[in-house]
Design a protein around this motif. Structure first.
Motif, mmCIF file in Angstrom:
data_model
loop_
_atom_site.group_PDB
_atom_site.id
_atom_site.type_symbol
_atom_site.label_atom_id
_atom_site.label_comp_id
_atom_site.label_asym_id
_atom_site.label_seq_id
_atom_site.Cartn_x
_atom_site.Cartn_y
_atom_site.Cartn_z
ATOM 1 N N LEU A 9 29.911 16.674 11.403
ATOM 2 C CA LEU A 9 30.829 15.824 10.651
ATOM 3 C C LEU A 9 30.113 14.593 10.110
ATOM 4 N N LEU A 10 29.227 14.017 10.921
ATOM 5 C CA LEU A 10 28.461 12.856 10.468
ATOM 6 C C LEU A 10 27.512 13.244 9.333
ATOM 7 N N VAL A 11 26.905 14.422 9.448
ATOM 8 C CA VAL A 11 26.020 14.897 8.376
ATOM 9 C C VAL A 11 26.819 15.131 7.098
ATOM 10 N N ALA A 12 28.014 15.703 7.237
ATOM 11 C CA ALA A 12 28.863 15.924 6.063
ATOM 12 C C ALA A 12 29.246 14.594 5.411
ATOM 13 N N PHE A 13 29.550 13.597 6.238
ATOM 14 C CA PHE A 13 29.883 12.272 5.705
ATOM 15 C C PHE A 13 28.683 11.676 4.978
ATOM 16 N N ALA A 14 27.492 11.851 5.564
ATOM 17 C CA ALA A 14 26.277 11.391 4.888
ATOM 18 C C ALA A 14 26.100 12.111 3.552
ATOM 19 N N LEU A 70 18.369 12.549 4.317
ATOM 20 C CA LEU A 70 17.223 12.809 5.186
ATOM 21 C C LEU A 70 17.352 12.100 6.536
ATOM 22 N N PRO A 71 17.649 10.789 6.573
ATOM 23 C CA PRO A 71 17.833 10.148 7.884
ATOM 24 C C PRO A 71 18.980 10.754 8.685
ATOM 25 N N ALA A 72 20.053 11.173 8.000
ATOM 26 C CA ALA A 72 21.187 11.756 8.718
ATOM 27 C C ALA A 72 20.776 13.043 9.426
ATOM 28 N N LEU A 73 20.000 13.880 8.751
ATOM 29 C CA LEU A 73 19.553 15.128 9.371
ATOM 30 C C LEU A 73 18.605 14.866 10.532
ATOM 31 N N ILE A 74 17.718 13.901 10.373
ATOM 32 C CA ILE A 74 16.793 13.571 11.461
ATOM 33 C C ILE A 74 17.563 13.008 12.650
ATOM 34 N N ALA A 75 18.568 12.164 12.379
ATOM 35 C CA ALA A 75 19.400 11.610 13.458
ATOM 36 C C ALA A 75 20.172 12.710 14.184
ATOM 37 N N ALA A 76 20.457 13.805 13.480
ATOM 38 C CA ALA A 76 21.166 14.931 14.088
ATOM 39 C C ALA A 76 20.240 15.826 14.896
ATOM 40 N N GLY A 77 18.949 15.440 14.982
ATOM 41 C CA GLY A 77 18.007 16.181 15.808
ATOM 42 C C GLY A 77 17.158 17.191 15.068
ATOM 43 N N PRO A 84 13.939 18.291 13.058
ATOM 44 C CA PRO A 84 12.581 17.780 12.831
ATOM 45 C C PRO A 84 12.380 17.340 11.381
ATOM 46 N N SER A 85 11.507 16.355 11.180
ATOM 47 C CA SER A 85 11.430 15.684 9.879
ATOM 48 C C SER A 85 11.095 16.621 8.723
ATOM 49 N N THR A 86 10.146 17.542 8.908
ATOM 50 C CA THR A 86 9.806 18.442 7.805
ATOM 51 C C THR A 86 10.959 19.400 7.508
ATOM 52 N N ILE A 87 11.621 19.894 8.567
ATOM 53 C CA ILE A 87 12.791 20.762 8.384
ATOM 54 C C ILE A 87 13.924 19.978 7.730
ATOM 55 N N ALA A 88 14.083 18.721 8.138
ATOM 56 C CA ALA A 88 15.130 17.877 7.565
ATOM 57 C C ALA A 88 14.892 17.646 6.081
ATOM 58 N N ASN A 89 13.648 17.418 5.699
ATOM 59 C CA ASN A 89 13.337 17.192 4.292
ATOM 60 C C ASN A 89 13.624 18.445 3.473
ATOM 61 N N ALA A 90 13.210 19.607 3.997
ATOM 62 C CA ALA A 90 13.476 20.864 3.297
ATOM 63 C C ALA A 90 14.977 21.141 3.222
ATOM 64 N N SER A 91 15.695 20.913 4.314
ATOM 65 C CA SER A 91 17.133 21.167 4.351
ATOM 66 C C SER A 91 17.875 20.242 3.398
ATOM 67 N N SER A 92 17.437 18.994 3.316
ATOM 68 C CA SER A 92 18.049 18.040 2.392
ATOM 69 C C SER A 92 17.869 18.487 0.952
ATOM 70 N N THR A 93 16.672 18.962 0.631
ATOM 71 C CA THR A 93 16.402 19.446 -0.729
ATOM 72 C C THR A 93 17.312 20.613 -1.078
ATOM 73 N N VAL A 94 17.458 21.556 -0.143
ATOM 74 C CA VAL A 94 18.317 22.721 -0.370
ATOM 75 C C VAL A 94 19.775 22.294 -0.537
ATOM 76 N N ALA A 95 20.239 21.382 0.322
ATOM 77 C CA ALA A 95 21.653 20.992 0.317
ATOM 78 C C ALA A 95 22.036 20.235 -0.947
ATOM 79 N N LEU A 96 21.126 19.431 -1.481
ATOM 80 C CA LEU A 96 21.443 18.625 -2.663
ATOM 81 C C LEU A 96 21.182 19.370 -3.967
ATOM 82 N N PHE A 97 20.602 20.573 -3.873
ATOM 83 C CA PHE A 97 20.230 21.321 -5.067
ATOM 84 C C PHE A 97 21.422 21.727 -5.937
ATOM 85 N N PRO A 98 22.534 22.242 -5.356
ATOM 86 C CA PRO A 98 23.661 22.647 -6.216
ATOM 87 C C PRO A 98 24.202 21.511 -7.089
ATOM 88 N N GLY A 99 24.226 20.300 -6.535
ATOM 89 C CA GLY A 99 24.670 19.162 -7.333
ATOM 90 C C GLY A 99 23.768 18.925 -8.524
#
Length: 249
Positions: free
Chosen positions: A5-10, A29-36, A38-53
């Protein structure tokens, strides 16, 4: 569940920032890292999640696509995709601990771009005139950066193209959205194949970003440009300081 929920809010905030001025990865990116994550996975996941927009923005801007310094859009896109692929591969090969040390400097570069890109571009245009042969080299480097990290890469493109092309920044927004998405599309294919995406948090972030992107576009039309810019600078500068403390304190 609370973390998602916190990641969704971010994601809502990140999507709104991208719709209004850019810099959404400073939240996602900080929200994903705060959710546990790892930083490289968080960066990749952030890129994927923001891509549709980003794809939605490309579609909205499709009628305004234009060459940059006489270089056709297709050529620019091909060079950007190549740079994005290499940047994505470099991220996959970077250990998380090493990325933790590199990340604050990437955030600082992006923050300085957000604050000073316009002034630097104007100063360089007064002193230099660069032609089309330089454009592809610069675009490859921007694609590389976009695939590896991507924070504020759109603003960096506008600054570089303003120097190389001399066009009004508003007219450069359509190709900017396309090239940013081109760099990301190349990288996310690698991230998915390499198993670099934390799908649960990424999907929560994606849904939040879609809602935030729509709402941010509505709010951005009403807010003064100075307020939007000030908020963006505050978020990016604060995030950069936090990550410097996290890496070196």
């Amino acid at each position: 569940m609370t973390e998602l929920l916190l990641v969704a809010f971010a994601g809502v905030i990140a999507g709104a920032m991208n719709a209004m001025a850019g810099g959404g990865s400073f939240i996602s990116l900080p929200a994903l890292i705060a959710a546990g994550v790892p930083s490289t996975i968080a960066n990749a996941s952030s890129t994927v999640a923001l891509f549709p927009g980003g794809l939605a923005s490309v579609w909205a801007y499709r009628d305004g696509l234009r060459p940059i310094a006489s270089v056709p859009v297709r050529t620019m896109a091909a060079v950007t995709v190549t740079g994005g692929l290499i940047g994505g591969l470099l991220l996959i090969l970077t250990p998380s601990r090493a990325f933790d040390l590199i990340l604050p400097w990437l955030l600082l570069t992006a923050t300085l771009a957000i604050i000073f890109a316009r002034q630097i571009g104007e100063a360089l245009r007064r002193r230099f005139t660069l032609g089309a042969p330089v454009v592809l080299g610069v675009q490859f480097v921007l694609g590389l950066y976009g695939g590896y990290f991507g924070g504020a890469v759109g603003l960096m493109m506008l600054a570089a193209w303003g120097l190389l092309d001399g066009a009004d920044p508003k007219s450069l927004n359509p190709p900017r959205t396309l090239m940013t998405s081109a760099a990301n599309s190349a990288a996310i294919l690698l991230f998915i194949v390499a198993g670099m995406v934390a799908w649960g948090p990424a999907l929560a972030l994606l849904l939040g970003a879609l809602a935030g992107g729509y709402g941010g576009a509505l709010v951005g039309r009403r807010l003064p440009a100075g307020v939007v810019r000030g908020f963006t600078i505050f978020i990016t500068a604060t995030t950069t300081l936090v990550f410097f403390y996290r890496a070196f304190a």
